[in-house]
Design a protein around this motif. Structure first.
Motif, PDB file in Angstrom:
ATOM      1  N   LYS A   2       0.837  -1.202   0.000  1.00  0.00           N
ATOM      2  CA  LYS A   2       0.000   0.000   0.000  1.00  0.00           C
ATOM      3  C   LYS A   2       0.874   1.255   0.000  1.00  0.00           C
ATOM      4  N   ALA A   3       0.348   2.279  -0.603  1.00  0.00           N
ATOM      5  CA  ALA A   3       1.016   3.580  -0.551  1.00  0.00           C
ATOM      6  C   ALA A   3      -0.006   4.612  -0.138  1.00  0.00           C
ATOM      7  N   GLU A  43      -5.186   6.518  -0.673  1.00  0.00           N
ATOM      8  CA  GLU A  43      -4.561   5.233  -0.346  1.00  0.00           C
ATOM      9  C   GLU A  43      -4.618   4.333  -1.563  1.00  0.00           C
ATOM     10  N   LEU A  44      -3.454   3.908  -2.002  1.00  0.00           N
ATOM     11  CA  LEU A  44      -3.348   3.097  -3.211  1.00  0.00           C
ATOM     12  C   LEU A  44      -2.976   1.676  -2.837  1.00  0.00           C
ATOM     13  N   ASP A  45      -3.683   0.743  -3.427  1.00  0.00           N
ATOM     14  CA  ASP A  45      -3.385  -0.680  -3.254  1.00  0.00           C
ATOM     15  C   ASP A  45      -2.625  -1.113  -4.503  1.00  0.00           C
TER      16      ASP A  45
ATOM     17  N   VAL B  36      -8.146   2.017  -4.941  1.00  0.00           N
ATOM     18  CA  VAL B  36      -7.831   3.372  -4.487  1.00  0.00           C
ATOM     19  C   VAL B  36      -8.960   3.844  -3.571  1.00  0.00           C
ATOM     20  N   ARG B  37      -8.578   4.386  -2.426  1.00  0.00           N
ATOM     21  CA  ARG B  37      -9.562   5.004  -1.534  1.00  0.00           C
ATOM     22  C   ARG B  37      -9.121   6.436  -1.306  1.00  0.00           C
ATOM     23  N   GLN B  38     -10.065   7.351  -1.419  1.00  0.00           N
ATOM     24  CA  GLN B  38      -9.692   8.739  -1.198  1.00  0.00           C
ATOM     25  C   GLN B  38     -10.365   9.279   0.056  1.00  0.00           C
ATOM     26  N   GLY B  39      -9.605   9.980   0.848  1.00  0.00           N
ATOM     27  CA  GLY B  39     -10.147  10.565   2.059  1.00  0.00           C
ATOM     28  C   GLY B  39      -9.665  11.991   2.241  1.00  0.00           C
TER      29      GLY B  39
END
Lengths: 76, 76
Positions: A2-3, A43-45, B36-39
């Motif tokens: 993850k990044a 958050e990048l997987d 990708v999750r954005q917060g």
């Protein structure tokens, strides 16, 4: 792997969202809030072994507007 | 003192922004991006000695929608 990428407006760039939050906190009775800046966290997987340079390239090309935003990359 | 608050959508809550970023990265030729999750990240400039509990209260009352979002507080 993850990044995590943080994208914040550069210092000196007006941040109306942060300013709105500051006002709202004051209205709710929270004193002593001197400043608020709001940014994005992405958050990048990613596939294992992706180098940090690739994530930096993603930031330059898509995730951040480098004219007004600064970013930082963190591999988790 | 400064505090940094991370607000992310809870797992299971659809994240169309993150999904859009994932598609765009794929279109730019970045392979291997699985998710990708954005917060949001909110940086607060607070009076010295503000306890972490106060920041938590800010999150509960304003910064996060606890129905669909989770938050974490970090004093810097």
């Amino acid at each position: 792997m993850k990044a995590r990428v943080h994208v914040m407006l550069k210092n000196g760039v007006l941040d109306p969202q942060g300013e709105a939050v500051r006002h709202a906190l004051g209205a709710l009775g929270f004193d002593g809030v001197q400043g608020v800046r709001q940014g994005k966290v992405i958050e990048l997987d990613l596939a294992d072994g992706t180098p940090e340079a690739t994530v930096t390239e993603m930031c330059e090309k898509l995730l951040a507007n480098t004219v007004i935003e600064s970013y930082s990359v963190e591999l988790v």
